[in-house]
Design a protein around this motif. Sequence first.
Motif, PDB file in Angstrom:
ATOM      1  N   LEU A  62     -48.345  -7.425 -15.573  1.00  5.00           N
ATOM      2  CA  LEU A  62     -49.505  -7.829 -15.176  1.00  5.00           C
ATOM      3  C   LEU A  62     -49.666  -7.325 -14.012  1.00  5.00           C
ATOM      4  CD1 LEU A  62     -49.226 -11.575 -16.063  1.00  5.00           C
ATOM      5  CD2 LEU A  62     -51.007 -10.117 -17.014  1.00  5.00           C
ATOM      6  N   VAL A  63     -48.882  -7.171 -13.224  1.00  2.00           N
ATOM      7  CA  VAL A  63     -49.247  -6.553 -11.706  1.00  2.00           C
ATOM      8  C   VAL A  63     -49.743  -5.034 -12.060  1.00  2.00           C
ATOM      9  CG1 VAL A  63     -48.294  -5.564  -9.708  1.00  2.00           C
ATOM     10  CG2 VAL A  63     -47.676  -8.057 -10.512  1.00  2.00           C
ATOM     11  N   VAL A  64     -48.973  -4.233 -12.724  1.00  2.41           N
ATOM     12  CA  VAL A  64     -49.151  -2.792 -13.123  1.00  2.41           C
ATOM     13  C   VAL A  64     -50.793  -2.840 -13.876  1.00  2.41           C
ATOM     14  CG1 VAL A  64     -48.750  -0.848 -14.374  1.00  2.41           C
ATOM     15  CG2 VAL A  64     -46.936  -2.092 -13.041  1.00  2.41           C
ATOM     16  N   VAL A  65     -50.803  -3.422 -14.782  1.00  2.00           N
ATOM     17  CA  VAL A  65     -52.137  -3.579 -15.324  1.00  2.00           C
ATOM     18  C   VAL A  65     -53.402  -3.923 -14.456  1.00  2.00           C
ATOM     19  CG1 VAL A  65     -53.788  -4.734 -16.905  1.00  2.00           C
ATOM     20  CG2 VAL A  65     -51.565  -4.081 -17.618  1.00  2.00           C
ATOM     21  N   THR A  66     -53.229  -4.729 -13.338  1.00  2.00           N
ATOM     22  CA  THR A  66     -54.355  -5.271 -12.565  1.00  2.00           C
ATOM     23  C   THR A  66     -54.307  -3.987 -11.593  1.00  2.00           C
ATOM     24  OG1 THR A  66     -53.535  -7.587 -12.491  1.00  2.00           O
ATOM     25  CG2 THR A  66     -54.894  -6.759 -10.633  1.00  2.00           C
ATOM     26  N   THR A 125     -49.602   5.702 -19.045  1.00  2.00           N
ATOM     27  CA  THR A 125     -49.299   5.720 -20.341  1.00  2.00           C
ATOM     28  C   THR A 125     -48.102   4.838 -20.733  1.00  2.00           C
ATOM     29  OG1 THR A 125     -49.689   8.148 -20.192  1.00  2.00           O
ATOM     30  CG2 THR A 125     -47.867   7.707 -21.700  1.00  2.00           C
ATOM     31  N   GLY A 126     -47.385   4.691 -19.895  1.00  2.00           N
ATOM     32  CA  GLY A 126     -46.115   3.861 -20.124  1.00  2.00           C
ATOM     33  C   GLY A 126     -46.479   2.390 -20.647  1.00  2.00           C
ATOM     34  N   THR A 127     -47.553   2.097 -19.806  1.00  2.00           N
ATOM     35  CA  THR A 127     -47.997   0.592 -19.883  1.00  2.00           C
ATOM     36  C   THR A 127     -48.687   0.603 -21.356  1.00  2.00           C
ATOM     37  OG1 THR A 127     -48.415   0.457 -17.507  1.00  2.00           O
ATOM     38  CG2 THR A 127     -49.559  -1.050 -18.914  1.00  2.00           C
ATOM     39  N   PHE A 128     -49.540   1.521 -21.828  1.00  2.15           N
ATOM     40  CA  PHE A 128     -50.303   1.624 -22.735  1.00  2.15           C
ATOM     41  C   PHE A 128     -49.214   1.391 -24.237  1.00  2.15           C
ATOM     42  CE2 PHE A 128     -54.109   3.222 -20.862  1.00  2.15           C
ATOM     43  CZ  PHE A 128     -54.835   2.044 -21.322  1.00  2.15           C
ATOM     44  N   ILE A 169     -41.367   1.882 -11.291  1.00  2.00           N
ATOM     45  CA  ILE A 169     -42.405   1.033 -12.109  1.00  2.00           C
ATOM     46  C   ILE A 169     -42.326   1.738 -13.297  1.00  2.00           C
ATOM     47  CG2 ILE A 169     -45.022   1.038 -12.347  1.00  2.00           C
ATOM     48  CD1 ILE A 169     -45.064   1.096  -9.192  1.00  2.00           C
ATOM     49  N   ASP A 170     -42.076   3.120 -13.646  1.00  2.00           N
ATOM     50  CA  ASP A 170     -42.054   3.575 -15.167  1.00  2.00           C
ATOM     51  C   ASP A 170     -41.010   2.949 -15.948  1.00  2.00           C
ATOM     52  OD1 ASP A 170     -44.311   5.321 -15.628  1.00  2.00           O
ATOM     53  OD2 ASP A 170     -43.336   7.112 -14.447  1.00  2.00           O
ATOM     54  N   ALA A 171     -39.854   2.867 -15.072  1.00  2.00           N
ATOM     55  CA  ALA A 171     -38.652   2.429 -15.941  1.00  2.00           C
ATOM     56  C   ALA A 171     -38.771   0.659 -16.380  1.00  2.00           C
ATOM     57  CB  ALA A 171     -37.334   2.641 -14.893  1.00  2.00           C
ATOM     58  N   VAL A 172     -39.717   0.072 -15.467  1.00  2.00           N
ATOM     59  CA  VAL A 172     -39.732  -1.213 -15.716  1.00  2.00           C
ATOM     60  C   VAL A 172     -40.842  -1.319 -17.112  1.00  2.00           C
ATOM     61  CG1 VAL A 172     -40.307  -3.651 -15.106  1.00  2.00           C
ATOM     62  CG2 VAL A 172     -38.826  -2.006 -13.677  1.00  2.00           C
ATOM     63  N   VAL A 173     -41.862  -1.044 -16.831  1.00  2.00           N
ATOM     64  CA  VAL A 173     -42.984  -1.136 -17.715  1.00  2.00           C
ATOM     65  C   VAL A 173     -44.182  -0.001 -17.855  1.00  2.00           C
ATOM     66  CG1 VAL A 173     -44.626  -2.207 -15.923  1.00  2.00           C
ATOM     67  CG2 VAL A 173     -44.566  -2.880 -18.540  1.00  2.00           C
ATOM     68  N   GLY A 174     -43.909   1.338 -17.041  1.00  2.00           N
ATOM     69  CA  GLY A 174     -44.587   2.175 -17.270  1.00  2.00           C
ATOM     70  C   GLY A 174     -45.762   2.004 -16.021  1.00  2.00           C
ATOM     71  N   GLY A 175     -46.519   3.107 -15.733  1.00  2.00           N
ATOM     72  CA  GLY A 175     -47.513   3.218 -14.825  1.00  2.00           C
ATOM     73  C   GLY A 175     -47.168   3.716 -13.491  1.00  2.00           C
ATOM     74  N   GLY A 176     -46.218   4.316 -13.355  1.00  2.00           N
ATOM     75  CA  GLY A 176     -45.653   5.037 -12.263  1.00  2.00           C
ATOM     76  C   GLY A 176     -46.726   6.162 -11.732  1.00  2.00           C
ATOM     77  N   GLY A 177     -47.520   6.615 -12.613  1.00  2.00           N
ATOM     78  CA  GLY A 177     -48.549   7.678 -12.283  1.00  2.00           C
ATOM     79  C   GLY A 177     -49.589   6.948 -11.301  1.00  2.00           C
ATOM     80  N   ALA A 187     -48.747  -1.247 -26.963  1.00  2.00           N
ATOM     81  CA  ALA A 187     -49.017  -0.984 -28.563  1.00  2.00           C
ATOM     82  C   ALA A 187     -47.650  -1.375 -29.303  1.00  2.00           C
ATOM     83  CB  ALA A 187     -49.197   0.708 -28.583  1.00  2.00           C
ATOM     84  N   LEU A 188     -46.510  -1.060 -28.664  1.00  2.00           N
ATOM     85  CA  LEU A 188     -45.201  -1.509 -29.434  1.00  2.00           C
ATOM     86  C   LEU A 188     -45.007  -2.957 -29.689  1.00  2.00           C
ATOM     87  CD1 LEU A 188     -42.921   1.326 -27.801  1.00  2.00           C
ATOM     88  CD2 LEU A 188     -43.674   1.176 -30.053  1.00  2.00           C
TER      89      LEU A 188
END
Length: 260
Positions: free
Chosen positions: A243-247, A163-166, A22-30, A170-171
């Motif tokens: 979208l999945v990770v944000v949800t 963190t990775g998602t944010f 998850i972290d590698a694709v878009v962040g949010g593995g935490g 932002a970028l």
Amino acid sequence: MSDISLTVAVALCITAFLAGWIDAVVGGGGLVQLPALLIGLPAHLPPTYALGTTKVVSLCGTVVSAVTYARRAPLDVSVALRFSAVALASAAGGALFASAVSEEVLQPVIMVVLLGVAVFVVVRPRFGAAVAAEAPSRRRRAAAVLVAGVGVGFYDGLIGPGTGTFLVIALVTLMRMSLLTASATAKVVNVGTNVGGLLVFAADGAVLWGLVPFMAAFNMAGSWTGARMAVKRGNGFVRVVLLVVVTALVARLAYDQWWA
């Protein structure tokens, strides 16, 4: 390690693989790894051990995904390293203040921001689909350093999950990167945030070093797999995972806020 059963250790390693992907694709593995550690660690250990151990494990996986992206995806290494240096210092500051700020105050704000992001990504199908024709202005670059470097770095040291998602959001928004390039850049920046937080937690002795090698190996495998999939499948794949990770992140924060 002696206080952790083999079953729990295996479960934590499997979780570390998923978190790395998850972290590698878009962040949010935490979202996955930190709750698993909080549940799996012995009851006599304070939560800071979960935070410290997560930082070490995530750092190993993030380095792997950052190198994989750098070899296969469009990435301005010098820009990423500058962001990373700022984020490192800011994350260390966030970790120092971690015990002084109430999560109950921050979580509703974060949920509102994430919900806004989800709506924006849904109604703007072209979000992060391509790089802007013109380079970002000096004002945009300064705003990106402030938000992605200082703001998100401090958040990672303070709380962490998402963190990775944010960083990706932002970028894409401020630097006008494609989702794939933003994901690649975020990995390099995330290395800095993990190092910054780790320096504080390690100094306090809040790391289970006996567990780290096993979880780190699985996390690195997940990171390598996720980074290769993201590069191969492109922006559309990253957008769906975002979208999945944000949800999931909104649901997790809502649970922590009102039902936990």
